[in-house]
Each structure stands twice: as structure tokens, then as C-alpha cells.
Design a protein around this motif. Structure first.
Motif, mmCIF file in Angstrom:
data_model
loop_
_atom_site.group_PDB
_atom_site.id
_atom_site.type_symbol
_atom_site.label_atom_id
_atom_site.label_comp_id
_atom_site.label_asym_id
_atom_site.label_seq_id
_atom_site.Cartn_x
_atom_site.Cartn_y
_atom_site.Cartn_z
ATOM 1 N N VAL A 149 0.832 -1.216 0.000
ATOM 2 C CA VAL A 149 0.000 0.000 0.000
ATOM 3 C C VAL A 149 0.865 1.263 0.000
ATOM 4 O O VAL A 149 0.625 2.188 -0.795
ATOM 5 C CB VAL A 149 -1.006 -0.005 1.174
ATOM 6 C CG1 VAL A 149 -1.607 1.391 1.369
ATOM 7 C CG2 VAL A 149 -2.125 -1.001 0.912
ATOM 8 N N THR A 195 -7.941 3.099 1.891
ATOM 9 C CA THR A 195 -8.267 2.529 0.587
ATOM 10 C C THR A 195 -9.763 2.325 0.421
ATOM 11 O O THR A 195 -10.536 2.359 1.378
ATOM 12 C CB THR A 195 -7.563 1.167 0.407
ATOM 13 O OG1 THR A 195 -7.984 0.272 1.460
ATOM 14 C CG2 THR A 195 -6.052 1.306 0.431
ATOM 15 N N GLN A 197 -12.472 -0.375 -2.127
ATOM 16 C CA GLN A 197 -12.344 -1.643 -2.831
ATOM 17 C C GLN A 197 -13.690 -2.108 -3.379
ATOM 18 O O GLN A 197 -14.749 -1.682 -2.939
ATOM 19 C CB GLN A 197 -11.770 -2.724 -1.900
ATOM 20 C CG GLN A 197 -12.672 -3.171 -0.767
ATOM 21 C CD GLN A 197 -12.767 -2.170 0.363
ATOM 22 O OE1 GLN A 197 -11.825 -1.426 0.638
ATOM 23 N NE2 GLN A 197 -13.919 -2.127 1.017
ATOM 24 N N ILE A 209 -8.451 -2.923 -5.311
ATOM 25 C CA ILE A 209 -8.220 -1.989 -4.212
ATOM 26 C C ILE A 209 -7.446 -0.781 -4.732
ATOM 27 O O ILE A 209 -6.463 -0.933 -5.479
ATOM 28 C CB ILE A 209 -7.402 -2.669 -3.093
ATOM 29 C CG1 ILE A 209 -8.085 -3.948 -2.636
ATOM 30 C CG2 ILE A 209 -7.179 -1.713 -1.924
ATOM 31 C CD1 ILE A 209 -7.161 -4.917 -1.914
ATOM 32 N N LYS A 210 -7.873 0.420 -4.341
ATOM 33 C CA LYS A 210 -7.112 1.622 -4.688
ATOM 34 C C LYS A 210 -7.080 2.566 -3.498
ATOM 35 O O LYS A 210 -7.946 2.513 -2.624
ATOM 36 C CB LYS A 210 -7.707 2.340 -5.904
ATOM 37 C CG LYS A 210 -9.094 2.923 -5.650
ATOM 38 C CD LYS A 210 -9.650 3.619 -6.888
ATOM 39 C CE LYS A 210 -8.967 4.924 -7.175
ATOM 40 N NZ LYS A 210 -9.244 5.971 -6.147
ATOM 41 N N LYS A 211 -6.065 3.412 -3.477
ATOM 42 C CA LYS A 211 -5.987 4.430 -2.430
ATOM 43 C C LYS A 211 -7.075 5.453 -2.638
ATOM 44 O O LYS A 211 -7.471 5.772 -3.749
ATOM 45 C CB LYS A 211 -4.624 5.131 -2.469
ATOM 46 C CG LYS A 211 -3.482 4.341 -1.844
ATOM 47 C CD LYS A 211 -2.236 5.199 -1.828
ATOM 48 C CE LYS A 211 -1.076 4.474 -1.174
ATOM 49 N NZ LYS A 211 0.143 5.308 -1.166
ATOM 50 N N LYS A 212 -7.594 5.999 -1.532
ATOM 51 C CA LYS A 212 -8.585 7.061 -1.603
ATOM 52 C C LYS A 212 -7.927 8.366 -2.034
ATOM 53 O O LYS A 212 -6.748 8.594 -1.795
ATOM 54 C CB LYS A 212 -9.262 7.240 -0.240
ATOM 55 C CG LYS A 212 -10.165 6.080 0.128
ATOM 56 C CD LYS A 212 -10.820 6.322 1.469
ATOM 57 C CE LYS A 212 -11.773 5.183 1.842
ATOM 58 N NZ LYS A 212 -12.372 5.353 3.164
#
Length: 212
Positions: A149, A195, A197, A209-212
Motif C-alpha cells: 500500500v 483505501t 475496494q 483496491i485503490k488508495k482514496k
């Protein structure tokens, strides 16, 4: 537990772009020779990974769990010309098979294979990752997630495989260390404020999943 009807799976495969001949050969060879052939990503999931790479156009891809190299080859198909995949496999025999497959398909210029423990190797790689595919030992998923992450590029994503673990995550009580580990990982990701998802019921379950 049968989560998706084989009729539906066959229908999905029928209306998914055909598996390229060279990848079909890797798939067929794995099925014929490997006692754990069910671990291969396969046609539909492989096409999904190819499509993700085509859309993201990643420069640096990290794969944790090479197996026989099929999924890395699927991603390499649509990788930008300056793109690179670093894939890590802990089992030397599977790494040897993957290396042969990479060589046969002339993919070595874009795929670097690392043999050993991913927890030791990841921090030695000096990249920010545009795409990370986690498909390794289930008890290590949370550790891998926490390692990658902070290493994600600005618009980077993580794809985690086997998040339904053959439906065993639905059992009450949970049985087996892998089902417990996958369920714990799913909860860990859901509760992570860094994150967001989405879980998909492709094959054995994928979470993007991605970072906010």
C-alpha cells in the motif's frame, strides 16, 4: 462449495475473447503436468488481467506468486513497451517452469522473475507500483498488503486473488487456516481508511483496491 454454476462459467468463457494460442499452451501444459493446476488464473481471469493492463497502461507491475507464469504472461500481453513486471515465486520448481514459459514466449525483456520469499524481496525493489497482483500464500495476504500500500503509485491499484477461497469464507464457523486468513484479509481491507475496494465474483473471487 460450488459458487457459480458451471453452465454460467462456460457461457462467460464462450463470450470472452478467445485465449491466445501461446497462453492456451501454457494453460494446457500446466493442467497436464502440475498437481496443483487449479491454481492457474485461467482463460477468463487471464483476459481480465490483460484488460486491466490495457486500461491502466502500468509502467511497473508487481506480482506476488508467479506459479507457472500464466498470469504474468497475460499481463505482459498488453503492457506498454516500456513496462516491466517483477514477479516473485517462492517455489524453485515453479519458478523454473515459469522461466521456461517466459523464454518460450520471448517475454524476458519485460518480465523479471525473482525466486524467494516475497517479504524479503519486495523492499529490495526500488519502484512505485502501478499495479500489484497478490496471488500467493493466503496467510501472508495482510502482510503483503501492508507492504505494498505505501509503495503504490498515485493511481495504482492492487488486485487480490482467491478472496472467496472456494466458498469456504462463507462457512460458519470458519475452518482451515487459509479460509480464516482470507476472511481476515477481507475484513482488514474493508476496515482500512486509506483505501476503497470492490469484490468481484470472477473465478475464485478478486478484490480491486485503490488508495482514496
Amino acid at each position: 462449495m460450488e459458487l457459480i454454476s458451471p453452465l454460467i462459467e462456460n457461457y462467460i468463457a464462450q463470450f470472452t475473447s478467445p485465449e491466445p494460442i501461446e497462453l492456451a499452451e501454457v494453460n494446457k501444459d500446466t493442467a497436464a503436468k502440475h498437481p496443483l493446476a487449479h491454481m492457474i488464473s485461467g482463460h477468463v481471469q487471464g483476459q481480465f488481467l490483460s484488460m486491466i493492463c490495457a486500461m491502466l497502461k502500468p509502467k511497473y507491475v508487481l506480482e506476488i506468486g508467479t506459479f507457472t507464469g500464466y498470469s504474468a504472461l497475460c499481463m505482459q500481453r498488453t503492457l506498454p513497451i516500456d513496462g516491466m513486471i517483477h514477479t516473485i515465486e517462492i517455489r524453485p520448481e515453479d519458478a523454473d517452469t515459469a522461466a521456461e514459459n517466459f523464454s518460450k514466449l520471448n517475454a524476458n525483456k519485460q518480465i523479471t522473475l525473482h525466486v524467494g520469499n516475497a517479504k524479503e524481496i519486495i523492499n529490495q525493489l526500488p519502484y512505485q507500483w502501478d499495479l500489484v497482483f497478490i496471488d500467493a500464500d493466503k496467510t501472508g495476504y495482510i502482510d503483503y498488503y501492508e507492504m505494498v500500500v505505501p509503495l503504490l503509485a498515485k493511481d495504482g491499484i492492487i488486485i487480490a486473488d482467491n478472496v472467496l477461497f472456494h466458498g469456504q469464507v462463507l462457512e460458519e464457523p470458519l475452518k482451515g487456516k487459509n479460509a480464516k486468513a482470507v476472511h481476515a484479509f477481507n475484513q482488514h481491507v474493508q476496515e482500512d481508511p486509506r483505501t476503497e475496494q470492490v469484490m468481484l465474483s470472477i473465478r475464485d473471487g478478486l478484490t480491486i483496491i485503490k488508495k482514496k
